[in-house]
Write a protein that holds these residues in place. Structure first.
Motif, mmCIF file in Angstrom:
data_model
loop_
_atom_site.group_PDB
_atom_site.id
_atom_site.type_symbol
_atom_site.label_atom_id
_atom_site.label_comp_id
_atom_site.label_asym_id
_atom_site.label_seq_id
_atom_site.Cartn_x
_atom_site.Cartn_y
_atom_site.Cartn_z
ATOM 1 N N ALA A 188 -6.580 -6.751 2.439
ATOM 2 C CA ALA A 188 -6.461 -5.026 2.017
ATOM 3 C C ALA A 188 -6.994 -4.245 3.181
ATOM 4 C CB ALA A 188 -7.197 -5.129 0.415
ATOM 5 N N ILE A 189 -8.085 -4.774 3.861
ATOM 6 C CA ILE A 189 -8.390 -4.029 4.967
ATOM 7 C C ILE A 189 -7.281 -3.808 5.900
ATOM 8 C CG2 ILE A 189 -10.249 -3.960 6.989
ATOM 9 C CD1 ILE A 189 -12.162 -5.384 5.272
ATOM 10 N N GLY A 190 -6.641 -4.969 6.190
ATOM 11 C CA GLY A 190 -5.489 -4.626 7.172
ATOM 12 C C GLY A 190 -4.492 -3.894 6.709
ATOM 13 N N CYS A 191 -4.252 -3.955 5.360
ATOM 14 C CA CYS A 191 -2.993 -2.977 4.646
ATOM 15 C C CYS A 191 -3.713 -1.474 4.849
ATOM 16 C CB CYS A 191 -2.571 -3.535 3.409
ATOM 17 S SG CYS A 191 -1.926 -4.828 3.164
ATOM 18 N N ALA A 197 -3.309 4.252 9.873
ATOM 19 C CA ALA A 197 -2.884 4.403 11.264
ATOM 20 C C ALA A 197 -1.309 5.231 11.297
ATOM 21 C CB ALA A 197 -2.948 3.219 12.259
ATOM 22 N N GLY A 198 -0.801 5.135 10.004
ATOM 23 C CA GLY A 198 0.464 5.836 10.018
ATOM 24 C C GLY A 198 1.723 4.786 10.426
ATOM 25 N N LEU A 199 1.661 3.540 10.464
ATOM 26 C CA LEU A 199 2.450 2.768 10.699
ATOM 27 C C LEU A 199 3.619 2.371 9.447
ATOM 28 C CD1 LEU A 199 0.149 -0.043 12.475
ATOM 29 C CD2 LEU A 199 1.563 1.991 13.312
ATOM 30 N N GLY A 200 3.270 2.743 8.385
ATOM 31 C CA GLY A 200 4.596 2.762 7.226
ATOM 32 C C GLY A 200 4.039 1.931 6.244
ATOM 33 N N GLU A 201 5.115 2.228 5.197
ATOM 34 C CA GLU A 201 5.155 1.029 4.087
ATOM 35 C C GLU A 201 5.812 -0.166 4.381
ATOM 36 O OE1 GLU A 201 3.656 1.798 1.306
ATOM 37 O OE2 GLU A 201 3.335 3.755 1.249
ATOM 38 N N SER A 202 6.686 -0.213 5.121
ATOM 39 C CA SER A 202 7.422 -1.401 5.473
ATOM 40 C C SER A 202 6.318 -2.549 6.270
ATOM 41 C CB SER A 202 8.665 -1.306 6.505
ATOM 42 O OG SER A 202 9.461 -0.418 5.836
ATOM 43 N N ALA A 203 5.668 -1.955 7.165
ATOM 44 C CA ALA A 203 4.404 -2.513 7.948
ATOM 45 C C ALA A 203 3.570 -3.051 6.919
ATOM 46 C CB ALA A 203 3.783 -1.763 8.787
ATOM 47 N N ARG A 204 3.225 -2.386 5.965
ATOM 48 C CA ARG A 204 2.317 -2.848 4.973
ATOM 49 C C ARG A 204 2.815 -4.184 4.263
ATOM 50 N NH1 ARG A 204 -0.422 1.034 0.402
ATOM 51 N NH2 ARG A 204 1.729 1.392 -0.017
ATOM 52 N N SER A 205 4.035 -3.780 3.751
ATOM 53 C CA SER A 205 4.958 -4.750 2.895
ATOM 54 C C SER A 205 4.858 -6.251 3.805
ATOM 55 C CB SER A 205 6.247 -4.684 2.586
ATOM 56 O OG SER A 205 6.693 -5.263 1.938
ATOM 57 N N ALA A 206 5.049 -6.240 5.126
ATOM 58 C CA ALA A 206 5.307 -7.398 5.927
ATOM 59 C C ALA A 206 3.632 -8.029 6.160
ATOM 60 C CB ALA A 206 5.629 -6.881 7.131
ATOM 61 N N LEU A 207 2.832 -7.145 6.062
ATOM 62 C CA LEU A 207 1.442 -7.654 6.473
ATOM 63 C C LEU A 207 0.854 -8.475 5.023
ATOM 64 C CD1 LEU A 207 -0.962 -7.928 8.399
ATOM 65 C CD2 LEU A 207 -1.890 -5.821 7.270
#
Length: 319
Positions: A188-191, A197-207
């Motif tokens: 959750a911290i990573g997400c 940081a504005g890296l986007g929802e796709s990056a969150r899904s991958a993480l």
């Protein structure tokens, strides 16, 4: 009678819900605050706007549970050992149920293992799963996992912990329930950092996805069952904590991503757990890239984009 040790938001919320079944004692160390909450019938500091039921007694006097009475330990994982060292003799021989998530710094022990180390005899178990204090206290429907190695005792305790708004599922896989609950806070911290940081929802899904694979890998290495990790205390808790701004770990991650200062008085279990698990991974030769990256973030050794680049540049492999 059920006794709840710790009057933070979650401990208070559990006490409120459990009081639907019968008398509950809510303990906190601060005498002045305990008196205020008992008289005003509201925990204004931790859970404002929720009225405490009449059969919920708030006290700073340590209760003496009778045999068979449940004691819920709603204190942060990093403070659990100190609490037990001071009070374990007073807590009697009844079941001690951890209501915290994480791994202890220095030892890498889970909450139930800390309990067992301080009180070798008796039942130690954990109540965990996707839930926010505000939802539990407001009577909103919630499902939790109760993990107890003793199946027979677990069945009876499960019934006592089930309330009109909390449905409790039972498992004997304590390892899986604890690893799932601990490591989802790290993810959750990573997400949160990714979104901040504005890296986007796709990056969150991958993480989230790769983070879940990491949770399964490390937990099963320690004896957890895959089905447990796919349930409430694993995947269910991961989804809730990685997507909601009610999550302290997620919001802490967002503050890292934005470069903001986070309130140091707010308990963020995932920060200590990331450090504990990174050390455990080094000691046991485990590959935990997401956890290691989050550890770097919370220690200020990595920037979010550097951490993401580090994860993206890993050797290609099959999923």
């Amino acid at each position: 009678m059920i006794h709840v040790m710790g009057a933070g938001a979650y401990g208070t919320a559990l006490a409120v819900s459990l009081a639907q079944n019968g008398p509950v004692t809510l303990w906190l160390r601060d005498k002045v605050q305990a008196k205020e909450i008992q008289e005003t019938r509201e925990n204004r500091k931790r859970l404002p706007g929720v009225r405490l039921p009449d059969n919920l007694t708030v006290t700073s006097a340590m209760p003496a549970p009778k045999d068979g009475e449940l004691t819920l330990l709603a204190v942060p994982t990093q403070k659990l050992r100190g609490f037990l060292e001071s009070h374990v003799a007073q807590l009697g021989r009844g079941p001690l149920i951890a209501c915290c998530k994480g791994m202890e710094l220095g030892t890498g022990l889970s909450p139930t293992k800390v309990i067992s180390a301080l009180r070798p005899q008796g039942i130690s178990a954990i109540l965990t799963g996707p839930s926010f204090a505000a939802d539990v206290a407001r009577g909103l429907p919630t499902a939790l996992t109760f993990a107890c190695a003793d199946a027979e005792s677990g069945t009876g305790i499960q019934a006592q912990l089930t309330t009109p708004n909390i449905r409790v599922y039972r498992t004997t896989d304590v390892i899986g329930a604890e690893f799932g609950g601990a490591l989802k806070n790290v993810m959750a911290i990573g997400c949160g950092a990714v979104i901040g940081a504005g890296l986007g929802e796709s990056a969150r899904s991958a993480l989230m996805t790769r983070g879940f694979a990491e949770i399964v890998r490390v937990a099963t290495t320690h004896g957890a069952q895959r089905d447990t990790l796919s349930g409430l205390s694993g995947f269910g808790d991961l989804v809730l904590t990685c997507t909601s701004e009610q999550s302290r770990n997620y919001m802490y991650g967002q503050s890292i991503g934005r470069g903001d200062v986070f309130d140091e008085t707010v308990t963020v279990e995932g920060a200590a757990t990331a450090r504990a698990m990174t050390q455990l991974a080094q000691d046991q030769g485990l590959d935990l890239p997401v956890t290691t990256a989050v550890c770097g973030l919370v220690q200020g050794k990595l920037k979010v984009r550097d951490a993401m680049d580090m994860l993206l540049s890993r050797p290609l492999k099959e999923e």
